[in-house]
Enzyme design. Sequence first.
Site, short mmCIF file in Angstrom:
data_model
loop_
_atom_site.label_atom_id
_atom_site.label_comp_id
_atom_site.label_asym_id
_atom_site.label_seq_id
_atom_site.Cartn_x
_atom_site.Cartn_y
_atom_site.Cartn_z
N SER A 171 -5.70 -2.61 14.37
CA SER A 171 -5.02 -2.06 16.29
C SER A 171 -6.02 -1.61 16.84
CB SER A 171 -4.20 -0.52 15.80
OG SER A 171 -5.51 0.15 14.75
N GLU A 175 -16.77 -7.07 -3.95
CA GLU A 175 -15.71 -7.22 -3.84
C GLU A 175 -15.18 -8.19 -4.35
OE1 GLU A 175 -13.61 -4.55 -4.32
OE2 GLU A 175 -14.48 -2.49 -3.53
N CYS A 213 -3.71 5.85 -0.49
CA CYS A 213 -3.48 4.79 -0.92
C CYS A 213 -3.19 4.83 -2.27
CB CYS A 213 -4.05 3.64 0.06
SG CYS A 213 -4.84 3.46 0.71
N TYR A 254 -1.69 -8.61 16.13
CA TYR A 254 -1.17 -8.11 17.39
C TYR A 254 -0.82 -9.22 18.58
CZ TYR A 254 -1.67 -4.40 13.77
OH TYR A 254 -1.27 -3.59 12.97
N CYS A 313 1.16 -1.14 -0.22
CA CYS A 313 -0.19 -0.14 -0.30
C CYS A 313 1.21 1.43 -0.56
CB CYS A 313 -0.79 -0.04 0.81
SG CYS A 313 -1.97 1.88 1.42
N LYS A 333 -12.26 -5.14 3.10
CA LYS A 333 -11.58 -4.18 4.09
C LYS A 333 -12.50 -2.95 4.38
CE LYS A 333 -7.45 -1.16 4.84
NZ LYS A 333 -6.25 -1.04 3.66
N ARG A 350 -10.69 8.28 3.69
CA ARG A 350 -10.37 7.05 2.72
C ARG A 350 -11.53 6.13 2.40
NH1 ARG A 350 -5.30 5.25 6.22
NH2 ARG A 350 -3.74 7.05 4.98
N LYS A 375 -11.07 -7.21 7.42
CA LYS A 375 -11.06 -6.36 8.53
C LYS A 375 -11.91 -5.21 8.09
CE LYS A 375 -6.70 -3.33 8.65
NZ LYS A 375 -5.49 -2.81 7.61
N CYS A 424 -0.22 4.45 1.63
CA CYS A 424 -0.29 5.03 2.80
C CYS A 424 1.28 5.64 3.52
CB CYS A 424 -1.32 4.58 2.94
SG CYS A 424 -1.29 3.44 4.08
#
Length: 840
Positions: free
Chosen positions: A306, A265, A160, A345, A150, A227, A249, A280, A152
């Site tokens: 995150s 998609e 992006c 994470y 990406c 996404k 975005r 996501k 970004c």
Amino acid sequence: MIVFMKITKMMMTTLYWNLIVKQHYGNQRVNMFPETRMRRLRNGKIKDMVRETSLSVNDLIYPLFINETIDEKKEVPSMPGVFNWPLSMAADAVKEAVDLGIPAVLLFGIPKEKDPEGHQAYGEHAVVQEATRRIKEAFGKDIIVITDLCMCEYTSHGHCGIIDEKTKDVDNDLTLPLLGKIAVSQAEAGADIIAPSGMMDGMIEAIRTALDDAGFTNIPIMSYSAKYASCYYGPFRDAAESGFSFGDRTGYQMDPANGDEAVRETELDVFEGADIIMVKPGMPYLDILRRLREEFSMPTAVYQVSGEYAMIKAAAQNGWLDEKKAVREAMICFKRAGADMIITYYAKEVARMLREEKRSGKGNRKNRSGKDRKEKEIRGRIMDFEKSKELYERAKGLIPGGVSSPVRAIRPFPFYTASAKGSRLYDADGNELIDYCLAYGPAILGHAHPVLKDAIAGQLDNGWLYGTPSELEVKLAERISGLYPSVEMMRFVSTGTEATMSAIRLARGFTGRDKIIKIEGGFHGAHDAVLVKAGSGATTHGEPNSPGIPADVTKNTLQAPYNDIEVMTDIIEKNRSDLAAVIIEPVMGNIGTVLPKENYLKDLRKVTEENDVLLIFDEVITGCRLSMGGAQKYFGVRPDLTTLGKIVGGGMPVGVFGGRKEIMEMISPQGPVYQAGTFSGHPASMAAGLAMLDFMEKNNVCETLNARGDAFRKALSDIVSDKKKDYFVGGISSMFTIFFGEEPHNYQDVLKCDAAGYMEFFRKMLNRGIFLPPSQFETNFISFAHTEEDFRETEEAVADCLWSRENKTEEKSWSSEHAAAILPWHRRDMSQNCLKKKGS
């Protein structure tokens, strides 16, 4: 009335059955309470047996931020426990994930410079590409590197793709060629999977075409196919420094209100060539995850983003929930919804959690049936050593015993190593072995570590033998003196043998006395003064008093048992006027790993000081292993002289002897005690030593290995605890020995162990792909490269091989020939045998 109620209940039951139950179960009979009690299946182990969803470490992908604007790792403020890693530490960032068995990492890069078109995204030495090279060089096939694709993080505006200056929106079609260019550059750097995340229309086709045209047809694409424009990305933007300078975005990420759009998609991405699809964020879109899993029969990933991580962290830190349970519940939730892969994470925490759960259930292995064990053992017998046998036949007519050192001799022939990498050896026959010998200690980082390889290669460009001093010697001496306060001055030599020989000569020259005391079974190299009841190869293969050593030499070498301060004190006091020094391995490593009793070393230091006798610590094995300051720092004892080797040269030929300045100033040319060597201070060894110490300090290698060693020895001790025969797992730090007998405290105790039984065990382990030192009288080592999977495989092999030994299962391989040949060699009473030799 009672009859009426019963009839009513029967009618309601029939109605429930026809209208509801049959829709789900067809004609299968489903009883209601009290006949059916679902709680029956929720008790104890039954619950585990009927569990519908399982979680494995192989499901996990660990996201990493590599930042080339920093020099040390920095915690992300909004994501406690998550770090930005400098490019120089890219391999270090992955190390724990590899050790935990996590199969893949997902890389995000933060470049030094940004511009409107994100040129840093596809440069040959761009941050993600360079990090990929370093990680693959360090770990190879042990880790899958997935590169986020990406723009970004690389664009100055934070979007992006390329911005249309008129509309101030991302120009989809102008962006596509750049995405293909980035993909090819990442593939050239060694990426295993490309993961485009920008949500540009047609991006999968553009990337697939670019990869195929460049010859990367076998690299799969993991598409961020669903996404959403989510508020949960906030902490990520903090971590990746990818906030946007204008707008948002929502023009190219999906509306959270739409579900059918996600299906469309994904369908387009699959049609264009996506190999893996993704949802996501994760938790808020479980319905989408479930739909995609049912619509498309292909690998599906979910990204616990995150914000999801930060929410759990914050709640846990405030005491509002149990973090461990919440994380596990979330992982199971993703799996239940249909995820094959989970990007999180929390990957390392989950891997540790799963490891703990597996360890806690390890007792089940003890009860495995004999049939199961025997079948597994037979499956493990796949080793073919024909090429090694051929090499041995050629070697034994040219080299005594066919080997260049006695410890390498294995009857009837040794295996010959072709290469080594990480925790593994690869022999001439193509066998792969987990290595716990590690060149008898120096390979503490594992074999062919890239940091050491770069240091050695870099020095070779500048020459490899000067015959003059070099700055490298000064730098390494400064480092060693900083780690070992007792070593005020030092001299570099080429081997540990030279180091101990020179230290003894210096002690005699400084004191004007001839006698020394060594510990029974202690091995200080193959020089005349110390080959008296020596351990290591001298105990196993030669005579404790080797022929060729004059009696006039050995008469000045006195013996004392290890861990017996009373006997030591008596010998010192009786010989104080003639005694120059006591030389000792603070932890005995050449009779197996035998630890000092409490206060033994401190008491030894006291009695030597009181009698004006020098104390020499031979830390060729323990130096920079128990701690960066060796055993002397670990136990809090300061010797007069110290010898080092192995680790401080990064596995290159090196030895060091050093100590108090007033003693070392006796060495020529400053003093009268002569010592010299053409290869002393060899530039390549000095460069490797500096790189080794730098890496070890920066990465807390000693602390890490101490913890791993404790856990591994505990696991091995658990395995041997229920055996019929006596076994003892001894060791410290990253050293361990499985003794075939009771816990030893000195050389005589070790000689009581079943050395022949150990060799049978060694054979079985070798046939399972585990290489232990081929003697009961040696120490095993673990390295920074050993993984949790290595340990698990080894523990499993130890349990099976000890079981087969105790149950007398037949060994159908090369090892039976070896065992028969080795028995007479190891059963002899070595202490009695050596007394028969002239000069004893």
